[in-house]
Enzyme design. Sequence first.
Site, mmCIF file in Angstrom:
data_model
loop_
_atom_site.group_PDB
_atom_site.id
_atom_site.type_symbol
_atom_site.label_atom_id
_atom_site.label_comp_id
_atom_site.label_asym_id
_atom_site.label_seq_id
_atom_site.Cartn_x
_atom_site.Cartn_y
_atom_site.Cartn_z
ATOM 1 N N GLY A 1 -0.689 2.179 -36.671
ATOM 2 C CA GLY A 1 0.345 3.215 -36.830
ATOM 3 C C GLY A 1 -0.005 4.459 -36.036
ATOM 4 N N ARG A 2 -1.285 4.773 -35.987
ATOM 5 C CA ARG A 2 -1.721 5.998 -35.284
ATOM 6 C C ARG A 2 -1.422 5.917 -33.786
ATOM 7 N NH1 ARG A 2 -6.950 6.223 -39.299
ATOM 8 N NH2 ARG A 2 -5.784 7.238 -40.980
ATOM 9 N N GLU B 1 -0.157 10.381 -40.862
ATOM 10 C CA GLU B 1 -0.977 9.212 -40.474
ATOM 11 C C GLU B 1 -2.428 9.632 -40.198
ATOM 12 O OE1 GLU B 1 0.650 5.939 -38.539
ATOM 13 O OE2 GLU B 1 2.685 6.379 -39.203
ATOM 14 N N THR C 1 -4.709 13.468 -40.694
ATOM 15 C CA THR C 1 -4.750 14.764 -39.998
ATOM 16 C C THR C 1 -5.743 14.676 -38.823
ATOM 17 O OG1 THR C 1 -6.574 15.549 -41.359
ATOM 18 C CG2 THR C 1 -4.344 16.021 -42.179
HETATM 19 N N1 CAA Z 1 -10.241 -1.136 -41.068
HETATM 20 C C1 CAA Z 1 -10.740 -1.874 -42.082
HETATM 21 N N2 CAA Z 1 -11.380 -1.345 -43.141
HETATM 22 C C2 CAA Z 1 -11.544 -0.013 -43.156
HETATM 23 C C3 CAA Z 1 -11.077 0.827 -42.130
HETATM 24 C C4 CAA Z 1 -10.397 0.205 -41.043
HETATM 25 N N3 CAA Z 1 -9.884 0.918 -40.033
HETATM 26 N N4 CAA Z 1 -11.389 2.099 -42.432
HETATM 27 C C5 CAA Z 1 -12.052 2.079 -43.616
HETATM 28 N N5 CAA Z 1 -12.135 0.792 -44.044
HETATM 29 C C6 CAA Z 1 -12.788 0.298 -45.263
HETATM 30 C C7 CAA Z 1 -14.284 0.586 -45.234
HETATM 31 O O1 CAA Z 1 -14.975 -0.421 -44.534
HETATM 32 C C8 CAA Z 1 -14.619 0.600 -46.707
HETATM 33 O O2 CAA Z 1 -14.684 -0.717 -47.202
HETATM 34 P P1 CAA Z 1 -16.119 -1.373 -47.662
HETATM 35 O O3 CAA Z 1 -16.639 -0.500 -48.759
HETATM 36 O O4 CAA Z 1 -15.749 -2.742 -48.100
HETATM 37 O O5 CAA Z 1 -16.964 -1.335 -46.440
HETATM 38 C C9 CAA Z 1 -13.364 1.204 -47.337
HETATM 39 O O6 CAA Z 1 -12.308 1.028 -46.394
HETATM 40 C C10 CAA Z 1 -13.529 2.678 -47.646
HETATM 41 O O7 CAA Z 1 -13.841 3.313 -46.431
HETATM 42 P P2 CAA Z 1 -14.578 4.699 -46.373
HETATM 43 O O8 CAA Z 1 -15.832 4.670 -47.197
HETATM 44 O O9 CAA Z 1 -14.711 5.060 -44.938
HETATM 45 O O10 CAA Z 1 -13.519 5.638 -47.136
HETATM 46 P P3 CAA Z 1 -13.388 7.196 -47.218
HETATM 47 O O11 CAA Z 1 -13.030 7.556 -48.602
HETATM 48 O O12 CAA Z 1 -14.558 7.864 -46.578
HETATM 49 O O13 CAA Z 1 -12.068 7.483 -46.320
HETATM 50 C C11 CAA Z 1 -10.731 7.781 -44.377
HETATM 51 C C12 CAA Z 1 -11.911 7.063 -45.028
HETATM 52 C C13 CAA Z 1 -10.749 7.327 -42.916
HETATM 53 C C14 CAA Z 1 -10.891 9.278 -44.422
HETATM 54 C C15 CAA Z 1 -9.414 7.335 -45.062
HETATM 55 O O14 CAA Z 1 -9.356 7.763 -46.406
HETATM 56 C C16 CAA Z 1 -8.176 7.834 -44.326
HETATM 57 O O15 CAA Z 1 -7.778 7.250 -43.324
HETATM 58 N N6 CAA Z 1 -7.517 8.925 -44.812
HETATM 59 C C17 CAA Z 1 -6.258 9.375 -44.240
HETATM 60 C C18 CAA Z 1 -5.105 8.717 -44.904
HETATM 61 C C19 CAA Z 1 -3.914 8.583 -44.000
HETATM 62 O O16 CAA Z 1 -4.032 8.387 -42.804
HETATM 63 N N7 CAA Z 1 -2.723 8.642 -44.576
HETATM 64 C C20 CAA Z 1 -1.530 8.405 -43.862
HETATM 65 C C21 CAA Z 1 -0.410 8.037 -44.803
HETATM 66 S S1 CAA Z 1 0.926 7.170 -44.012
HETATM 67 C C22 CAA Z 1 1.740 8.316 -43.145
HETATM 68 O O17 CAA Z 1 1.343 9.429 -43.038
HETATM 69 C C23 CAA Z 1 3.018 7.804 -42.489
HETATM 70 C C24 CAA Z 1 3.782 8.815 -41.780
HETATM 71 O O18 CAA Z 1 3.483 9.956 -41.848
HETATM 72 C C25 CAA Z 1 4.930 8.532 -41.004
HETATM 73 P P1 FAD Z 2 -5.089 17.285 -47.661
HETATM 74 O O1 FAD Z 2 -5.765 15.984 -47.715
HETATM 75 O O2 FAD Z 2 -5.009 18.093 -48.898
HETATM 76 O O3 FAD Z 2 -5.746 18.156 -46.512
HETATM 77 C C1 FAD Z 2 -5.609 19.571 -46.426
HETATM 78 C C2 FAD Z 2 -6.462 20.037 -45.252
HETATM 79 O O4 FAD Z 2 -7.848 19.728 -45.507
HETATM 80 C C3 FAD Z 2 -6.104 19.337 -43.944
HETATM 81 O O5 FAD Z 2 -6.265 20.223 -42.869
HETATM 82 C C4 FAD Z 2 -7.143 18.238 -43.856
HETATM 83 O O6 FAD Z 2 -7.392 17.805 -42.540
HETATM 84 C C5 FAD Z 2 -8.354 18.938 -44.454
HETATM 85 N N1 FAD Z 2 -9.331 17.984 -44.987
HETATM 86 C C6 FAD Z 2 -9.202 17.161 -46.068
HETATM 87 N N2 FAD Z 2 -10.294 16.406 -46.225
HETATM 88 C C7 FAD Z 2 -11.151 16.756 -45.232
HETATM 89 C C8 FAD Z 2 -12.462 16.328 -44.857
HETATM 90 N N3 FAD Z 2 -13.108 15.359 -45.523
HETATM 91 N N4 FAD Z 2 -13.032 16.902 -43.784
HETATM 92 C C9 FAD Z 2 -12.378 17.860 -43.083
HETATM 93 N N5 FAD Z 2 -11.138 18.305 -43.385
HETATM 94 C C10 FAD Z 2 -10.528 17.748 -44.445
HETATM 95 N N6 FAD Z 2 2.313 9.586 -46.361
HETATM 96 C C11 FAD Z 2 2.606 8.286 -46.627
HETATM 97 O O7 FAD Z 2 1.873 7.609 -47.322
HETATM 98 N N7 FAD Z 2 3.731 7.732 -46.106
HETATM 99 C C12 FAD Z 2 4.603 8.406 -45.335
HETATM 100 O O8 FAD Z 2 5.610 7.847 -44.874
HETATM 101 C C13 FAD Z 2 4.319 9.779 -45.054
HETATM 102 N N8 FAD Z 2 5.193 10.525 -44.315
HETATM 103 C C14 FAD Z 2 4.979 11.876 -44.207
HETATM 104 C C15 FAD Z 2 5.954 12.674 -43.589
HETATM 105 C C16 FAD Z 2 5.799 14.044 -43.565
HETATM 106 C C17 FAD Z 2 6.869 14.890 -42.958
HETATM 107 C C18 FAD Z 2 4.648 14.644 -44.129
HETATM 108 C C19 FAD Z 2 4.465 16.141 -44.125
HETATM 109 C C20 FAD Z 2 3.658 13.861 -44.667
HETATM 110 C C21 FAD Z 2 3.823 12.475 -44.726
HETATM 111 N N9 FAD Z 2 2.874 11.673 -45.371
HETATM 112 C C22 FAD Z 2 3.151 10.346 -45.618
HETATM 113 C C23 FAD Z 2 1.683 12.266 -45.965
HETATM 114 C C24 FAD Z 2 0.604 12.568 -44.915
HETATM 115 O O9 FAD Z 2 0.015 11.386 -44.468
HETATM 116 C C25 FAD Z 2 -0.413 13.520 -45.596
HETATM 117 O O10 FAD Z 2 0.228 14.771 -45.729
HETATM 118 C C26 FAD Z 2 -1.691 13.644 -44.778
HETATM 119 O O11 FAD Z 2 -2.407 12.434 -44.781
HETATM 120 C C27 FAD Z 2 -2.589 14.793 -45.296
HETATM 121 O O12 FAD Z 2 -2.775 14.730 -46.676
HETATM 122 P P2 FAD Z 2 -2.545 16.049 -47.588
HETATM 123 O O13 FAD Z 2 -1.210 16.579 -47.235
HETATM 124 O O14 FAD Z 2 -2.810 15.694 -48.991
HETATM 125 O O15 FAD Z 2 -3.611 17.083 -47.080
#
Ligand code: CAA
Ligand code: FAD
Length: 380
Positions: A242-243, A363, A365
């Site tokens: 997705g990223r 997807e 930050t």
């Molecule tokens: N592929 C496979 N497995 C993976 C993986 C990958 N890319 N990344 C992590 N894992 C696995 C790890 O191997 C681990 O599993 P094991 O214990 O079995 O080894 C498990 O996942 C946990 O991994 P971490 O210990 O690394 O977990 P963490 O708590 O430190 O978090 C993180 C890792 C990368 C920060 C993760 O929490 C993350 O990606 N956070 C961001 C969430 C995100 O991107 N949200 C987006 C929502 S969707 C969206 O936003 C859609 C939209 O806007 C349009």
């Molecule tokens: P937080 O996790 O509270 O983060 C706040 C700040 O702290 C950020 O700057 C972050 O980078 C920083 N931070 C947090 N942890 C750390 C760390 N360990 N080290 C350094 N900095 C850190 N999610 C879905 O699941 N599906 C969707 O379709 C989807 N669509 C979205 C559409 C929009 C318009 C928006 C605004 C968000 C959407 N999201 C969706 C959610 C989006 O993925 C989250 O907002 C994003 O992952 C950040 O999470 P948070 O908002 O809780 O911020």
Amino acid sequence: MDFSLSEEHLMIRDAARDFARTELLPGVIERDNLQKFPTEQVKKMGELGFLGMMVDPKYGGGGMDTISYVLVMEELSKVDASCSVIVSVNNSLVCYGLEAYGSEDQKQKYLTKLATGEKLGAFCLSEPEAGSDATSQKTTAIDKGDHYVLNGTKNWITNGGTADFYLVIAQTDKEKKHKGINAFIVEKGWEGFEVGPKEDKLGIRGSDTHSLIFNDVKVPKENRIGEDGFGFKFAMKTLAGGRIGIAAQALGIAAGAYDLAREYSKVRKAFGTEISNHQAIAFKLADMHTSIEAARHLVMKAAWDKDQGNNYDMSGAMAKLYASQVAMDVSVEAVQVHGGNGFVKEYHVERFMRDAKITQIYEGTSEIQKIVISRGLLRD
Ligand code: CAA
Ligand code: FAD
């Protein structure tokens, strides 16, 4: 090393460019102002095959590669990033997740409809207290034998109100931490599933973002994706691809803003000459173009890695991290090149600047991308 695109790639890119100009540009300002979902445009994108581009044709998809997908994402985003995020979620989160990890029955029942655009999908990982810290899922899915019972709230879900099928991540066994998380397919209209109010957003205002509430929602066991406990890995593996889509969206936002700035600089006059003749403006264009080209190389490399079967966790994260910064920088400079007109909606660039910001947030930050990249670098 060959940097040229194939005839097929050029054709799909030109089709997307043409569609964006003729179908997305008219009304883009109004949709942004009114937060109006592009219903007609999404329908047409489905007909053109833009909603299931990489899905195997046997499930109704286009059978195309990731390079084709990022080319389309860039072209759509050059005009309307609200439309491109809808395309991105449906293609690279929902369709990909189902095709890569769903059962044959799930693919027949859900993927075939999503890939053709007959139905729209949403990907539901984030929660009020679990965004970046995605393993801290509070939504629960309790195993009741032949079904699960889902309770909790998801936040900021793209296509939240307009989707038909939702991929929902939830905690089944808290003791097992991330290994006790599952992913489910939930249909709109199921008892206890409620769509919350639409968010009033800074950018990508044409796309609909909602919270979702699950109150004792019964989910049949056959709607769990993969083995018990696979849900977190499912989310991570799916988000890695997705990223790349969001990186391409950021690239398109930057390129769209740059195109407008270049054209404007050639017609706007100040001090008796076109502003492009002032070196300060010409150098801005040079910097913008250079950073866009660099972003394009990273996006293409990540897409190529995926197509080659290479690991793309790091290249996708690097592409997103860099391209989203370029989208921000270039769109701010595009407003500057436009002067006062840049601050006015009619000139489009202020919308690009507002839309760019989200690419650094969703997807994962930019800070999270750095975590992914640095962990990759430091792994043995
Ligand atoms: N592929 C496979 N497995 C993976 C993986 C990958 N890319 N990344 C992590 N894992 C696995 C790890 O191997 C681990 O599993 P094991 O214990 O079995 O080894 C498990 O996942 C946990 O991994 P971490 O210990 O690394 O977990 P963490 O708590 O430190 O978090 C993180 C890792 C990368 C920060 C993760 O929490 C993350 O990606 N956070 C961001 C969430 C995100 O991107 N949200 C987006 C929502 S969707 C969206 O936003 C859609 C939209 O806007 C349009
Ligand atoms: P937080 O996790 O509270 O983060 C706040 C700040 O702290 C950020 O700057 C972050 O980078 C920083 N931070 C947090 N942890 C750390 C760390 N360990 N080290 C350094 N900095 C850190 N999610 C879905 O699941 N599906 C969707 O379709 C989807 N669509 C979205 C559409 C929009 C318009 C928006 C605004 C968000 C959407 N999201 C969706 C959610 C989006 O993925 C989250 O907002 C994003 O992952 C950040 O999470 P948070 O908002 O809780 O911020």
